[in-house]
Write a protein that holds these residues in place. Structure first.
Motif, PDB file in Angstrom:
ATOM      1  N   MET A   1       0.832  -1.200   0.000  1.00  0.00           N
ATOM      2  CA  MET A   1       0.000   0.000   0.000  1.00  0.00           C
ATOM      3  C   MET A   1       0.867   1.251   0.000  1.00  0.00           C
ATOM      4  O   MET A   1       0.678   2.145  -0.803  1.00  0.00           O
ATOM      5  CB  MET A   1      -0.895  -0.020   1.233  1.00  0.00           C
ATOM      6  CG  MET A   1      -1.988   0.986   1.205  1.00  0.00           C
ATOM      7  SD  MET A   1      -2.950   0.803   2.707  1.00  0.00           S
ATOM      8  CE  MET A   1      -2.435   2.245   3.577  1.00  0.00           C
ATOM      9  N   MET A   2       1.822   1.314   0.912  1.00  0.00           N
ATOM     10  CA  MET A   2       2.659   2.505   0.963  1.00  0.00           C
ATOM     11  C   MET A   2       3.606   2.520  -0.222  1.00  0.00           C
ATOM     12  O   MET A   2       4.043   1.498  -0.716  1.00  0.00           O
ATOM     13  CB  MET A   2       3.482   2.527   2.252  1.00  0.00           C
ATOM     14  CG  MET A   2       2.679   2.745   3.500  1.00  0.00           C
ATOM     15  SD  MET A   2       1.663   4.208   3.442  1.00  0.00           S
ATOM     16  CE  MET A   2       2.896   5.467   3.755  1.00  0.00           C
ATOM     17  N   ASN A   3       3.919   3.709  -0.637  1.00  0.00           N
ATOM     18  CA  ASN A   3       4.722   3.837  -1.834  1.00  0.00           C
ATOM     19  C   ASN A   3       5.797   4.870  -1.563  1.00  0.00           C
ATOM     20  O   ASN A   3       5.806   5.940  -2.129  1.00  0.00           O
ATOM     21  CB  ASN A   3       3.786   4.265  -2.969  1.00  0.00           C
ATOM     22  CG  ASN A   3       4.539   4.585  -4.226  1.00  0.00           C
ATOM     23  OD1 ASN A   3       5.602   4.008  -4.479  1.00  0.00           O
ATOM     24  ND2 ASN A   3       4.007   5.518  -4.996  1.00  0.00           N
ATOM     25  N   HIS A   4       6.655   4.557  -0.629  1.00  0.00           N
ATOM     26  CA  HIS A   4       7.658   5.551  -0.258  1.00  0.00           C
ATOM     27  C   HIS A   4       9.032   4.920  -0.282  1.00  0.00           C
ATOM     28  O   HIS A   4       9.185   3.731  -0.522  1.00  0.00           O
ATOM     29  CB  HIS A   4       7.344   6.126   1.114  1.00  0.00           C
ATOM     30  CG  HIS A   4       7.168   5.067   2.145  1.00  0.00           C
ATOM     31  ND1 HIS A   4       8.231   4.441   2.727  1.00  0.00           N
ATOM     32  CD2 HIS A   4       6.062   4.496   2.648  1.00  0.00           C
ATOM     33  CE1 HIS A   4       7.785   3.544   3.573  1.00  0.00           C
ATOM     34  NE2 HIS A   4       6.478   3.550   3.544  1.00  0.00           N
ATOM     35  N   SER A   5      10.011   5.704   0.033  1.00  0.00           N
ATOM     36  CA  SER A   5      11.378   5.239  -0.159  1.00  0.00           C
ATOM     37  C   SER A   5      11.821   4.224   0.897  1.00  0.00           C
ATOM     38  O   SER A   5      12.868   3.627   0.763  1.00  0.00           O
ATOM     39  CB  SER A   5      12.332   6.423  -0.164  1.00  0.00           C
ATOM     40  OG  SER A   5      12.088   7.221   0.958  1.00  0.00           O
ATOM     41  N   MET A   6      11.029   4.051   1.984  1.00  0.00           N
ATOM     42  CA  MET A   6      11.408   3.072   2.980  1.00  0.00           C
ATOM     43  C   MET A   6      10.898   1.691   2.625  1.00  0.00           C
ATOM     44  O   MET A   6      11.095   0.738   3.348  1.00  0.00           O
ATOM     45  CB  MET A   6      10.828   3.458   4.342  1.00  0.00           C
ATOM     46  CG  MET A   6      11.684   4.434   5.096  1.00  0.00           C
ATOM     47  SD  MET A   6      10.719   5.151   6.385  1.00  0.00           S
ATOM     48  CE  MET A   6      10.677   3.781   7.510  1.00  0.00           C
ATOM     49  N   ASP A  59       8.250  -3.212   5.622  1.00  0.00           N
ATOM     50  CA  ASP A  59       9.047  -2.136   6.192  1.00  0.00           C
ATOM     51  C   ASP A  59       9.951  -2.728   7.270  1.00  0.00           C
ATOM     52  O   ASP A  59       9.493  -3.346   8.209  1.00  0.00           O
ATOM     53  CB  ASP A  59       8.072  -1.104   6.792  1.00  0.00           C
ATOM     54  CG  ASP A  59       8.797   0.060   7.414  1.00  0.00           C
ATOM     55  OD1 ASP A  59      10.042   0.034   7.442  1.00  0.00           O
ATOM     56  OD2 ASP A  59       8.113   0.984   7.868  1.00  0.00           O
ATOM     57  N   ARG A  60      11.258  -2.563   7.091  1.00  0.00           N
ATOM     58  CA  ARG A  60      12.207  -3.200   8.004  1.00  0.00           C
ATOM     59  C   ARG A  60      12.103  -2.648   9.420  1.00  0.00           C
ATOM     60  O   ARG A  60      12.233  -3.384  10.386  1.00  0.00           O
ATOM     61  CB  ARG A  60      13.631  -3.017   7.491  1.00  0.00           C
ATOM     62  CG  ARG A  60      13.798  -3.515   6.084  1.00  0.00           C
ATOM     63  CD  ARG A  60      15.227  -3.420   5.679  1.00  0.00           C
ATOM     64  NE  ARG A  60      15.789  -4.746   5.527  1.00  0.00           N
ATOM     65  CZ  ARG A  60      17.080  -5.003   5.553  1.00  0.00           C
ATOM     66  NH1 ARG A  60      17.929  -4.046   5.791  1.00  0.00           N
ATOM     67  NH2 ARG A  60      17.509  -6.222   5.375  1.00  0.00           N
ATOM     68  N   SER A  61      11.862  -1.353   9.550  1.00  0.00           N
ATOM     69  CA  SER A  61      11.736  -0.789  10.901  1.00  0.00           C
ATOM     70  C   SER A  61      10.550  -1.425  11.598  1.00  0.00           C
ATOM     71  O   SER A  61      10.597  -1.733  12.787  1.00  0.00           O
ATOM     72  CB  SER A  61      11.505   0.715  10.857  1.00  0.00           C
ATOM     73  OG  SER A  61      12.238   1.303   9.840  1.00  0.00           O
ATOM     74  N   THR A  64      11.416  -4.840  12.872  1.00  0.00           N
ATOM     75  CA  THR A  64      12.236  -4.761  14.079  1.00  0.00           C
ATOM     76  C   THR A  64      11.376  -4.399  15.287  1.00  0.00           C
ATOM     77  O   THR A  64      11.526  -4.968  16.369  1.00  0.00           O
ATOM     78  CB  THR A  64      13.350  -3.718  13.893  1.00  0.00           C
ATOM     79  OG1 THR A  64      13.966  -3.945  12.630  1.00  0.00           O
ATOM     80  CG2 THR A  64      14.390  -3.817  14.967  1.00  0.00           C
ATOM     81  N   THR A  65      10.447  -3.461  15.090  1.00  0.00           N
ATOM     82  CA  THR A  65       9.549  -3.078  16.177  1.00  0.00           C
ATOM     83  C   THR A  65       8.698  -4.269  16.621  1.00  0.00           C
ATOM     84  O   THR A  65       8.530  -4.523  17.814  1.00  0.00           O
ATOM     85  CB  THR A  65       8.626  -1.933  15.720  1.00  0.00           C
ATOM     86  OG1 THR A  65       9.434  -0.870  15.219  1.00  0.00           O
ATOM     87  CG2 THR A  65       7.783  -1.403  16.854  1.00  0.00           C
ATOM     88  N   LYS A 177       0.472   4.390  17.069  1.00  0.00           N
ATOM     89  CA  LYS A 177       0.866   4.729  15.703  1.00  0.00           C
ATOM     90  C   LYS A 177       0.060   3.956  14.683  1.00  0.00           C
ATOM     91  O   LYS A 177      -0.146   4.396  13.567  1.00  0.00           O
ATOM     92  CB  LYS A 177       2.347   4.428  15.497  1.00  0.00           C
ATOM     93  CG  LYS A 177       3.243   5.274  16.366  1.00  0.00           C
ATOM     94  CD  LYS A 177       4.698   5.036  15.998  1.00  0.00           C
ATOM     95  CE  LYS A 177       5.619   5.578  17.070  1.00  0.00           C
ATOM     96  NZ  LYS A 177       5.620   4.767  18.300  1.00  0.00           N
TER      97      LYS A 177
END
Lengths: 321, 244
Positions: A1-6, A59-61, A64-65, A177
C-alpha cells in the motif's frame, strides 16, 4: 500500500523454497503462503522445531519493532499472549538482505471468519477471554493498540482467542501509531491516541459492535451520538448497552472491570433470539415468512371450523327442537 | 542530551504545478536547511496523469521526505502515516550517520545483527515519541481541489489528534496556495494544536495557477521565523508579516 522510499521488497515465494538465516544459520522450507497484507507476508514453513510461521515485513523498521514487542510479550508470565518468537534473521537472496522472523504457527480460524459462521453469543465469550489477556498486558505497562478482528484468531482445538498480529502494541503513555478507523477512539471523537488501557477497551467494545451487525460503518456529522444511538437501537447490543457505553466513554480504567460487568450482563441476559449460525440470513427470513403464512392458514381453518360448528348447532336447534 | 526539532513541510496537492520555480528544486533547498518535504497526492479515481505523479515523487525525493498517492477517502490515515514515517526516516538518517562515524565505512542499521538492530530501533522509536516537531502544512486550493477540501480539513484535525498524543511538542502552521498577492496565503500561524479550522478553506482561488515551487519557498521562510520567534516571543505578529 505505501509507496515511499522506505519500502522493502514485495516477497513472493514458491512452496519448497529454502530460506537460510545469515546470522543464526537456521533453515526454513516454505510450505505455503498464510496471508499477505499491507504490512507484509506470512508463510507457513518447516523448521527444525516443527511448523512455524515466517513473516517478511515490507518495512524493516516495522519488522524490528514487531520483534521487540514479541520479545516483551514473552516475558509476561502465564499463557502466551502473542505468538512465541523463534528466530530473527536476514536472508540473503539475489544479493539482497531480506529480514524475517519465525514465530509459532497458531492453527485456527481468523476471528473475522469465525464471527461469520458463529453467533453473537460466541463473540461475547471470546471477548471475555480477550479482556482477561488485555488485563495481563495492561498490568505489564503495554496496550494492544490496533485491536481488531483481523489481528485475532480463534485457535483450534479449544476455541481460545489468540493474538495474531501484535505490531500495534504500544507502551502506556506513548502514542498509538497503528490503528484502524472503525476501532479507533480518535476517529469517533471519544479521545486522543495516547496509549492507555481505555484505548484498548474502546476497541474491544467496537469489536462487539462489529460482531453484532457484522459490518463496519462510517462516522457521520455527530459521530459520538451516532455511535451511542446505534448501540441503543441494535437488538443484539441494547442488552449490553451499559457495559458498551462505559467502555466507549472511557469509564473503565481496567480490563478486569469491563470483563466482570460483561460477564454479569451475559449471565443475566438469556438470548431470546433464535440462533442464526450456519444459516444464511436471507433464506431463514423467507422461511420465517413462510411459517407465518402457514400459521395464518391454520387460523383461517380454525375460524371456518368454529363457524361451521356454530351453524350446525343452530341447525340442530331450529330443526330438531 | 539536547534533542533538536524535526522540521517538515507537508504538501497536499492534486496535480501539476505551472508557475514559478521547479518545486523539486525548492524541496532540495528545504532539505539543505534541515526541512524534510513530504507530499501527499490526492487524485481522482479516474486520474492517471503520470507527469503529475512523477512531480509528486520528485518533490519528496529531492526534499528527503516521503510521497504517497491516495484517493480522497484514505486521506486521514495517510496524512498521519506519512508524517510519522518521515519522522522515523529522518531520525534513522541521523542515527545511520552517527553509526557510520563510529563504525566507519558504509555501516548502517540494516548491517547490524538483528539483536543490535532491535536496540537501535528502540532508540529510534523513543526519539520519534519525544522529539519536538514543526510541520508547515501547504494545501493546494486551486479549483480542482475544491471537492476534496472538506476531507483535507478532517485529515488535518486527525493529524493533530495523532501528533498531540505524542510526548514531544508540536507546532503546526497552515498555508494555502495560490494566494492573492503572494504564492501562499496564511490560514493559521504557528500553533501547538489544530483545533478549529472548520471555515479555513472558504476562500478558494479560481484560475489555473498552481505555483507549487514558490509556495515551498515561502513555506521555508516560515521556519526561520519560528526560530526567531523563540527568542522574541512577544513579537509574533511582526515577524510573521515581515517575511514577505
Amino acid at each position: 500500500m505505501m509507496n515511499h522510499s522506505m519500502k522493502n521488497q514485495d516477497i513472493n515465494l514458491a512452496s519448497g523454497t529454502m530460506i537460510t538465516g545469515k546470522w543464526h544459520g537456521k533453515s526454513y522450507q516454505v510450505i505455503k503462503c498464510l496471508g499477505s497484507g499491507a504490512q507484509g507476508t506470512v508463510y507457513l514453513a518447516h523448521s527444525p522445531a516443527g511448523r512455524v510461521a515466517v513473516k517478511f515485513s515490507k518495512d524493516r523498521s516495522q519488522a524490528t519493532t514487531e520483534v521487540n514487542v514479541l520479545k516483551e510479550l514473552q516475558k509476561v508470565q502465564g499463557e502466551p499472549l502473542g505468538p512465541s518468537l523463534y528466530d530473527v534473521d536476514d536472508w540473503v537472496a539475489r544479493g539482497r538482505n531480506i529480514s524475517f522472523y519465525a514465530m509459532e504457527y497458531i492453527r485456527g480460524l481468523p476471528l473475522v471468519e469465525y464471527l461469520k459462521v458463529k453467533g453473537f453469543d460466541w463473540a461475547c465469550i471470546l471477548m471475555i477471554q480477550l479482556l482477561k489477556d488485555l488485563e495481563r498486558l495492561h498490568r505489564e505497562g503495554w496496550i494492544f493498540g490496533d485491536l481488531k478482528p483481523e489481528n485475532l484468531i480463534v485457535s483450534e482445538p479449544g476455541f481460545r482467542i489468540r493474538w495474531l498480529d501484535v505490531g500495534g502494541v504500544t507502551l502506556i503513555g506513548r502514542s498509538v501509531k497503528e490503528y484502524t478507523e472503525f476501532f479507533d477512539r480518535g476517529y469517533w471523537g471519544f479521545g486522543h491516541r495516547k496509549a492507555d488501557p481505555q484505548y484498548d477497551l474502546f476497541a474491544a467494545a467496537m469489536i462487539l459492535v462489529y460482531a453484532a451487525g457484522r459490518k463496519r460503518f462510517e462516522k457521520q456529522q455527530d459521530s459520538k451520538k451516532q455511535l451511542l444511538e446505534y448501540i441503543k437501537n441494535h437488538k443484539r447490543l441494547s442488552s449490553l448497552q451499559t457495559v458498551l457505553n462505559k467502555a466507549i466513554t472511557g469509564k473503565y480504567t481496567r480490563a478486569k472491570d469491563m470483563r466482570d460487568e460483561l460477564l454479569q450482563q451475559i449471565n443475566e441476559t438469556s438470548s431470546p433470539q433464535t440462533r442464526y449460525y450456519n444459516k444464511p440470513v436471507k433464506p431463514s427470513r423467507k422461511m420465517q415468512q413462510k411459517r407465518r403464512r402457514r400459521k395464518r392458514g391454520w387460523m383461517a381453518m380454525l375460524v371456518l371450523g368454529v363457524f361451521a360448528a356454530g351453524l350446525y348447532i343452530l341447525y340442530l336447534k331450529l330443526y330438531v327442537m | 542530551m539536547k534533542k533538536g526539532t524535526l522540521k517538515q513541510i507537508l504538501l497536499i496537492t492534486d496535480g501539476c504545478s505551472n508557475q514559478g520555480e521547479d518545486p523539486a528544486a525548492m524541496a532540495a533547498l528545504a532539505k539543505e536547511q534541515g526541512i524534510a518535504v513530504n507530499v501527499i497526492g490526492v487524485i481522482h479515481d479516474h486520474q492517471s496523469d503520470d507527469s503529475g505523479i512523477r512531480e509528486i515523487e520528485d518533490i519528496a525525493l529531492a526534499g528527503g521526505g516521503i510521497s504517497q498517492i491516495v484517493h480522497t477517502k484514505q486521506l486521514s490515515q495517510t496524512v498521519q502515516m506519512v508524517t510519522r514515517q518521515a519522522m522515523t526516516q529522518t531520525i534513522k538518517g541521523v542515527i545511520n550517520q552517527e553509526l557510520q562515524n563510529i563504525l566507519g565505512d558504509h555501516e548502517t542499521m540494516e548491517d547490524l545483527p538483528p539483536e543490535k538492530r532491535g536496540k537501535v530501533m528502540e532508540v529510534v522509536d523513543e526519539l520519534g515519541e519525544t522529539v519536538d516537531l514543526e510541520v508547515c502544512i501547504l494545501v493546494d486550493t486551486s479549483a480542482s481541489m475544491k471537492s476534496k477540501l472538506p476531507t483535507v480539513q478532517e485529515a488535518l484535525l486527525d493529524l493533530s489528534i495523532s501528533l498531540n498524543s505524542r510526548m514531544g511538542n508540536n507546532q503546526f502552521c497552515l498555508y494555502s496556495f495560490p494566494g492573492k498577492r503572494h504564492a501562499t496565503n496564511k490560514l493559521m500561524a504557528w500553533t501547538p494544536q489544530i483545533d478549529s479550522i472548520s471555515s479555513v478553506f472558504t476562500k478558494l482561488a479560481s484560475g489555473g495557477i498552481t505555483p507549487t515551487g514558490p509556495a515551498i519557498r515561502e513555506a521555508i521562510q516560515t521556519f526561520s521565523k519560528t526560530s526567531r520567534r523563540s527568542f522574541l516571543s512577544d513579537d509574533e505578529s511582526f515577524y510573521e508579516e515581515s517575511g514577505y
